[in-house]
Write a protein that holds these residues in place. Sequence first.
Motif, PDB file in Angstrom:
ATOM      1  N   PRO A  53      53.218  99.817 -34.800  1.00 45.06           N
ATOM      2  CA  PRO A  53      52.462  99.723 -33.544  1.00 45.06           C
ATOM      3  C   PRO A  53      52.241 101.118 -32.945  1.00 45.06           C
ATOM      4  O   PRO A  53      53.174 101.893 -32.792  1.00 45.06           O
ATOM      5  CB  PRO A  53      53.360  98.856 -32.662  1.00 45.06           C
ATOM      6  CG  PRO A  53      54.111  98.004 -33.623  1.00 45.06           C
ATOM      7  CD  PRO A  53      54.363  98.902 -34.816  1.00 45.06           C
ATOM      8  N   GLY A  54      50.984 101.415 -32.638  1.00 44.32           N
ATOM      9  CA  GLY A  54      50.647 102.746 -32.142  1.00 44.32           C
ATOM     10  C   GLY A  54      50.270 103.701 -33.267  1.00 44.32           C
ATOM     11  O   GLY A  54      49.689 104.758 -33.031  1.00 44.32           O
ATOM     12  N   PHE A  55      50.615 103.347 -34.511  1.00 39.07           N
ATOM     13  CA  PHE A  55      50.337 104.177 -35.686  1.00 39.07           C
ATOM     14  C   PHE A  55      49.896 103.252 -36.806  1.00 39.07           C
ATOM     15  O   PHE A  55      50.442 103.279 -37.920  1.00 39.07           O
ATOM     16  CB  PHE A  55      51.584 104.972 -36.098  1.00 39.07           C
ATOM     17  CG  PHE A  55      52.031 105.960 -35.052  1.00 39.07           C
ATOM     18  CD1 PHE A  55      52.869 105.565 -34.023  1.00 39.07           C
ATOM     19  CD2 PHE A  55      51.591 107.277 -35.089  1.00 39.07           C
ATOM     20  CE1 PHE A  55      53.276 106.462 -33.036  1.00 39.07           C
ATOM     21  CE2 PHE A  55      51.993 108.181 -34.119  1.00 39.07           C
ATOM     22  CZ  PHE A  55      52.833 107.781 -33.092  1.00 39.07           C
ATOM     23  N   PHE A  85      59.849 109.932 -37.811  1.00 41.08           N
ATOM     24  CA  PHE A  85      60.647 109.270 -36.783  1.00 41.08           C
ATOM     25  C   PHE A  85      62.117 109.421 -37.150  1.00 41.08           C
ATOM     26  O   PHE A  85      62.484 109.358 -38.325  1.00 41.08           O
ATOM     27  CB  PHE A  85      60.307 107.769 -36.717  1.00 41.08           C
ATOM     28  CG  PHE A  85      58.895 107.480 -36.292  1.00 41.08           C
ATOM     29  CD1 PHE A  85      57.871 107.421 -37.230  1.00 41.08           C
ATOM     30  CD2 PHE A  85      58.585 107.276 -34.957  1.00 41.08           C
ATOM     31  CE1 PHE A  85      56.561 107.163 -36.852  1.00 41.08           C
ATOM     32  CE2 PHE A  85      57.280 107.015 -34.565  1.00 41.08           C
ATOM     33  CZ  PHE A  85      56.269 106.965 -35.508  1.00 41.08           C
ATOM     34  N   ASN A 135      65.288 101.566 -30.349  1.00 34.29           N
ATOM     35  CA  ASN A 135      64.511 100.337 -30.200  1.00 34.29           C
ATOM     36  C   ASN A 135      65.137  99.236 -31.037  1.00 34.29           C
ATOM     37  O   ASN A 135      64.901  99.128 -32.242  1.00 34.29           O
ATOM     38  CB  ASN A 135      63.057 100.594 -30.625  1.00 34.29           C
ATOM     39  CG  ASN A 135      62.178  99.366 -30.441  1.00 34.29           C
ATOM     40  OD1 ASN A 135      62.654  98.277 -30.116  1.00 34.29           O
ATOM     41  ND2 ASN A 135      60.883  99.530 -30.668  1.00 34.29           N
ATOM     42  N   VAL A 161      64.182  97.455 -26.019  1.00 31.54           N
ATOM     43  CA  VAL A 161      63.295  98.409 -26.682  1.00 31.54           C
ATOM     44  C   VAL A 161      63.828  99.839 -26.480  1.00 31.54           C
ATOM     45  O   VAL A 161      63.466 100.748 -27.231  1.00 31.54           O
ATOM     46  CB  VAL A 161      61.849  98.273 -26.145  1.00 31.54           C
ATOM     47  CG1 VAL A 161      61.759  98.775 -24.705  1.00 31.54           C
ATOM     48  CG2 VAL A 161      60.854  98.989 -27.017  1.00 31.54           C
TER      49      VAL A 161
ATOM     50  N   TRP B  49      55.323  97.224 -25.685  1.00 31.18           N
ATOM     51  CA  TRP B  49      56.484  98.066 -25.389  1.00 31.18           C
ATOM     52  C   TRP B  49      56.846  98.921 -26.602  1.00 31.18           C
ATOM     53  O   TRP B  49      57.176 100.084 -26.474  1.00 31.18           O
ATOM     54  CB  TRP B  49      57.689  97.193 -25.018  1.00 31.18           C
ATOM     55  CG  TRP B  49      57.663  96.654 -23.641  1.00 31.18           C
ATOM     56  CD1 TRP B  49      56.868  97.037 -22.599  1.00 31.18           C
ATOM     57  CD2 TRP B  49      58.493  95.610 -23.145  1.00 31.18           C
ATOM     58  NE1 TRP B  49      57.150  96.292 -21.489  1.00 31.18           N
ATOM     59  CE2 TRP B  49      58.139  95.399 -21.779  1.00 31.18           C
ATOM     60  CE3 TRP B  49      59.496  94.820 -23.709  1.00 31.18           C
ATOM     61  CZ2 TRP B  49      58.764  94.445 -20.982  1.00 31.18           C
ATOM     62  CZ3 TRP B  49      60.107  93.877 -22.902  1.00 31.18           C
ATOM     63  CH2 TRP B  49      59.751  93.691 -21.560  1.00 31.18           C
ATOM     64  N   THR B  50      56.817  98.301 -27.784  1.00 32.34           N
ATOM     65  CA  THR B  50      57.173  99.033 -29.001  1.00 32.34           C
ATOM     66  C   THR B  50      56.132 100.101 -29.307  1.00 32.34           C
ATOM     67  O   THR B  50      56.475 101.193 -29.758  1.00 32.34           O
ATOM     68  CB  THR B  50      57.348  98.062 -30.180  1.00 32.34           C
ATOM     69  OG1 THR B  50      58.573  97.351 -30.002  1.00 32.34           O
ATOM     70  CG2 THR B  50      57.381  98.778 -31.511  1.00 32.34           C
ATOM     71  N   GLU B  51      54.878  99.785 -29.046  1.00 33.54           N
ATOM     72  CA  GLU B  51      53.808 100.772 -29.239  1.00 33.54           C
ATOM     73  C   GLU B  51      54.101 102.008 -28.393  1.00 33.54           C
ATOM     74  O   GLU B  51      54.050 103.150 -28.880  1.00 33.54           O
ATOM     75  CB  GLU B  51      52.505 100.109 -28.793  1.00 33.54           C
ATOM     76  CG  GLU B  51      51.244 100.785 -29.174  1.00 33.54           C
ATOM     77  CD  GLU B  51      50.075  99.945 -28.671  1.00 33.54           C
ATOM     78  OE1 GLU B  51      49.563  99.133 -29.465  1.00 33.54           O
ATOM     79  OE2 GLU B  51      49.693 100.106 -27.502  1.00 33.54           O
ATOM     80  N   ASN B  54      57.151 103.868 -29.731  1.00 33.80           N
ATOM     81  CA  ASN B  54      56.833 104.615 -30.957  1.00 33.80           C
ATOM     82  C   ASN B  54      56.112 105.910 -30.630  1.00 33.80           C
ATOM     83  O   ASN B  54      56.396 106.955 -31.226  1.00 33.80           O
ATOM     84  CB  ASN B  54      55.966 103.774 -31.898  1.00 33.80           C
ATOM     85  CG  ASN B  54      56.751 102.702 -32.614  1.00 33.80           C
ATOM     86  OD1 ASN B  54      57.980 102.695 -32.579  1.00 33.80           O
ATOM     87  ND2 ASN B  54      56.047 101.790 -33.254  1.00 33.80           N
TER      88      ASN B  54
END
Lengths: 171, 74
Positions: A53-55, A85, A135, A161, B49-51, B54
């Motif tokens: 998520p986000g990537f 990460f 997380n 999280v 939230w996880t986005e 990250n």
Amino acid sequence: MRGRFRNSRKSFQLQVKANSAEEKEAVTTLDTASFGTISYRDEEAIHFPLGLPGFEEERRFITIDLSSLQPLIVLQSLNRPDLFFLTLPVEDIDARYDLKLLEEYRQVIGARGILPRLVVLAIVSVPETGPPTANLLGPVVIHSAHRLGVQAIRDDSRYSVAHPLALQGGL
Amino acid sequence: MLVIRRRSGESVFLGEDIEVEILDIESSQVKLGIRAPREVVILRKEVRWTELANRGAARSDLPERLDGLVRGLR
């Protein structure tokens, strides 16, 4: 799907093999900014069909276990040498972590029936100020044999999280 | 926050193009159906939230506080 799992530190070993006439495996090198040039065999790469998520575009990663960083495990993008990460095996944070793998994520990594050997890592955030956190709500779950990974995000509020990491002696 | 009550089978519109319908109500869970254009991203809150986590956790170099962190974890 809930279950027990065991992370084995052996799963993370990045095997750097010297070139030899006998070894005909395909080895790729990656010039990383923080870890120098790393070599890996294609079978060591982990495919993330959904990215993270986000990537979402980041589909290929490798785990790096350096003794100097233990117990942290590096999740290094194979697509972008400048992206990684820091992670921790969840049992290093909570010895009784109870994995909840929703059906949609189980399918992504091909985990059927009895829970296979999974590597479960929590992504660690180290902010400029304030405590580092992990997380535990959405751990990265890797099916070692299939070389498939996904960030499996729970649908309950049992874990955070941003779980603060307990550090001996403070930071 | 706009608070609105709906029964099973009833809907709410968000803007011109998004409809949220209550499909089923159980004791502790509601089943929602969402009709929206493809380009509208629909995410469970936990995924958002996880986005965010990250994006904050992604690194291009090791943290300055790394030694302290590693020592503290061992």
